[in-house]
Scaffold this motif. Structure first.
Motif, mmCIF file in Angstrom:
data_model
loop_
_atom_site.group_PDB
_atom_site.id
_atom_site.type_symbol
_atom_site.label_atom_id
_atom_site.label_comp_id
_atom_site.label_asym_id
_atom_site.label_seq_id
_atom_site.Cartn_x
_atom_site.Cartn_y
_atom_site.Cartn_z
ATOM 1 N N GLN A 2 7.724 -0.439 -4.256
ATOM 2 C CA GLN A 2 7.723 -1.893 -4.370
ATOM 3 C C GLN A 2 7.680 -2.387 -5.815
ATOM 4 N N PHE A 3 7.365 -1.500 -6.764
ATOM 5 C CA PHE A 3 7.272 -1.906 -8.168
ATOM 6 C C PHE A 3 8.447 -1.427 -9.013
ATOM 7 N N LEU A 4 9.414 -0.754 -8.395
ATOM 8 C CA LEU A 4 10.589 -0.303 -9.134
ATOM 9 C C LEU A 4 11.454 -1.517 -9.487
ATOM 10 N N GLN A 5 11.650 -1.751 -10.756
ATOM 11 C CA GLN A 5 12.387 -2.950 -11.179
ATOM 12 C C GLN A 5 13.880 -2.635 -11.267
ATOM 13 N N LEU A 6 14.482 -2.527 -10.078
ATOM 14 C CA LEU A 6 15.873 -2.101 -9.945
ATOM 15 C C LEU A 6 16.816 -3.225 -9.544
ATOM 16 N N PHE A 7 16.287 -4.376 -9.178
ATOM 17 C CA PHE A 7 17.096 -5.399 -8.534
ATOM 18 C C PHE A 7 17.176 -6.629 -9.437
ATOM 19 N N LEU B 152 12.654 8.571 -7.900
ATOM 20 C CA LEU B 152 12.530 7.249 -8.526
ATOM 21 C C LEU B 152 11.122 6.715 -8.348
ATOM 22 N N SER B 153 10.601 6.780 -7.130
ATOM 23 C CA SER B 153 9.245 6.299 -6.878
ATOM 24 C C SER B 153 8.256 7.442 -7.049
ATOM 25 N N ARG B 154 7.126 7.116 -7.624
ATOM 26 C CA ARG B 154 6.043 8.079 -7.847
ATOM 27 C C ARG B 154 4.724 7.431 -7.436
ATOM 28 N N ASN B 155 3.683 8.226 -7.367
ATOM 29 C CA ASN B 155 2.362 7.667 -7.088
ATOM 30 C C ASN B 155 1.995 6.587 -8.088
ATOM 31 N N SER B 156 2.398 6.796 -9.339
ATOM 32 C CA SER B 156 2.068 5.840 -10.398
ATOM 33 C C SER B 156 3.020 4.647 -10.433
ATOM 34 N N ASN B 157 4.155 4.738 -9.742
ATOM 35 C CA ASN B 157 5.137 3.653 -9.742
ATOM 36 C C ASN B 157 5.876 3.654 -8.409
ATOM 37 N N ILE C 185 -3.145 -7.667 -0.509
ATOM 38 C CA ILE C 185 -3.938 -6.578 0.061
ATOM 39 C C ILE C 185 -3.326 -5.277 -0.434
ATOM 40 N N THR C 186 -4.098 -4.528 -1.200
ATOM 41 C CA THR C 186 -3.555 -3.340 -1.847
ATOM 42 C C THR C 186 -4.672 -2.327 -2.066
ATOM 43 N N ASN C 187 -4.380 -1.298 -2.849
ATOM 44 C CA ASN C 187 -5.398 -0.309 -3.189
ATOM 45 C C ASN C 187 -5.642 -0.337 -4.692
ATOM 46 N N GLU C 188 -6.668 0.393 -5.114
ATOM 47 C CA GLU C 188 -7.058 0.350 -6.520
ATOM 48 C C GLU C 188 -5.953 0.865 -7.437
ATOM 49 N N ALA C 189 -5.190 1.851 -6.979
ATOM 50 C CA ALA C 189 -4.145 2.444 -7.819
ATOM 51 C C ALA C 189 -3.013 1.465 -8.088
ATOM 52 N N GLN C 190 -2.780 0.516 -7.179
ATOM 53 C CA GLN C 190 -1.629 -0.373 -7.305
ATOM 54 C C GLN C 190 -1.966 -1.774 -7.802
ATOM 55 N N GLY D 134 0.784 -1.220 0.000
ATOM 56 C CA GLY D 134 0.000 0.000 0.000
ATOM 57 C C GLY D 134 0.821 1.277 0.000
ATOM 58 N N GLY D 135 2.063 1.212 0.475
ATOM 59 C CA GLY D 135 2.862 2.426 0.593
ATOM 60 C C GLY D 135 3.292 2.968 -0.757
ATOM 61 N N SER D 136 3.623 4.252 -0.783
ATOM 62 C CA SER D 136 4.036 4.898 -2.031
ATOM 63 C C SER D 136 5.537 5.103 -2.123
ATOM 64 N N GLY D 137 6.269 4.842 -1.031
ATOM 65 C CA GLY D 137 7.720 4.958 -1.086
ATOM 66 C C GLY D 137 8.204 6.379 -1.330
ATOM 67 N N THR D 138 7.636 7.334 -0.614
ATOM 68 C CA THR D 138 7.993 8.735 -0.857
ATOM 69 C C THR D 138 9.451 9.033 -0.549
ATOM 70 N N ARG D 139 10.091 8.224 0.282
ATOM 71 C CA ARG D 139 11.504 8.461 0.624
ATOM 72 C C ARG D 139 12.434 8.137 -0.550
ATOM 73 N N LEU D 140 11.865 7.554 -1.614
ATOM 74 C CA LEU D 140 12.673 7.273 -2.805
ATOM 75 C C LEU D 140 12.273 8.150 -3.990
ATOM 76 N N TRP D 141 11.587 9.265 -3.717
ATOM 77 C CA TRP D 141 11.305 10.215 -4.793
ATOM 78 C C TRP D 141 12.642 10.823 -5.255
#
Length: 344
Positions: free
Chosen positions: A34-39, A26-31, A62-67, A17-24
């Motif tokens: 947890q979905f960053l394909q970096l590894f 790179l991470s955005r609301n739309s991505n 368990i997630t939200n509609e956006a993800q 559910g989190g948006s990972g704002t500490r990785l802005w």
């Protein structure tokens, strides 16, 4: 590897559910994170699916509609089906999310609850720890996983323990307390991973937060195609599993888990992971004898007289930070959100 043999279903409940704002940026609301394909070309979400194939025989997301669509696509790319899902129209924290999951399955089903955005290593040790947690869950215990700390980190909660007994949970400590915890040796990081029978969790929630359970029971029949009705979800009191159940329950156990674990929740954490010899796509150390500088970029980056900085280069933004100052990202993100919302 063979899955752990148990007499009942083991379901990996994946919290996303989190948006990972500490990785802005790179991470955005739309991505989100947890979905960053970096590894090695895969995301943390995908690594979660893959490592838990060896310890569980089913998944529930368990997630939200956006993800949800991103999660479904990344699972499909691995050839993994997530047959069960709960899509929350509004977040109410982890206790209600897990309660809805527990109400959706047989009471004797084992729920292995994990975040979607952490990384582990030492697969055999991981499997051994989860196997022990399942044994304890079959004894009607609620099991936490304590991670042996590698530093006096102030950003994690801690578990004080003796053998498998939990003495107390401690919230994010001061730097002085964190150092004391490290020196004492019987304080481990609270990983946010749990294991228990669905029915045991519901019984404990009924004891300590019956209002959450009652609201979840009312919301359950409103679920259509995995989506919880908005008004029913809003009516559920918000609380974390830690506050709602763990800090009160008398059936808590912990498994001291010495496998490698990181939440990769900051640029510094990702750089540390990279420096330990792990692959992080598009991360490079600037070839410069004068400083400890890193850059996230698809481009080749060179520099001179650059010391102790982190540069994050994306299509529409460039972030520059002092090394070991990842905590500054939160304030930067909030400013960008207020003034340039299209960039979040």
């Amino acid at each position: 590897m063979d899955t752990i043999k148990t007499p009942q279903k083991v379901i990996n409940i994946i919290l996303s559910g989190g948006s990972g704002t500490r990785l802005w940026p790179l991470s955005r609301n739309s991505n989100p994170k947890q979905f960053l394909q970096l590894f090695n070309g895969k995301s943390l979400f995908q690594h979660t699916l893959l490592r838990n194939q060896q310890v569980a025989n089913d998944y529930m997301l368990i997630t939200n509609e956006a993800q949800y669509k991103a999660a479904e696509k990344q699972a499909d790319d691995l050839g993994i089906e997530i047959a069960h899902k709960i899509i929350e129209p509004v977040g109410r924290n982890t206790a209600p999310a897990i309660a809805l999951a527990a109400l959706s399955v047989a009471k004797d089903a084992i729920l292995f609850v994990t975040p979607s955005d952490h990384m582990t290593a030492d697969e055999e040790h991981y499997k051994t720890c989860v196997s022990r947690a399942i044994e304890l869950a079959n004894e009607n215990k609620i099991v936490t996983f304590g991670i042996k700390p590698t530093e006096p980190h102030t950003g994690y909660g801690y578990i004080e323990f003796e053998n498998e007994e939990v003495i107390q949970f401690r919230e994010k400590p001061t730097a002085i307390d964190a150092q004391l915890f490290l020196e004492k040796g019987n304080f481990y990081w609270n990983s946010g991973m749990f294991c228990f029978k669905a029915g045991v969790f519901l019984d404990e929630l009924h004891k300590y937060h019956p209002d959450i359970l009652a609201a979840c029971e009312k919301a359950l029949p409103t679920i259509e195609k995995g989506v919880v009705d908005l008004e029913a979800m809003k009516a559920i009191p918000a609380d974390s599993i830690d506050y709602a159940v763990l800090e009160h329950s008398k059936v808590i156990k912990t498994v001291a888990s010495n496998f490698y674990w990181t939440d990769l929740g900051s640029f510094d954490a990702i750089i540390n992971y990279f420096e330990e010899g792990n692959q992080v796509d598009n991360l490079q150390q600037i070839e410069n004898p004068n400083g400890n500088s890193f850059v996230f970029s698809k481009k080749k980056v060179v520099g001179a007289e650059i010391a102790n900085v982190v540069i994050v280069d994306t299509e529409d933004s460039i972030l520059i930070l002092p090394r070991s100052k990842s905590d500054l990202v939160k304030g930067i993100y909030n400013d960008v959100k207020e003034n340039n919302f299209e960039l979040v």
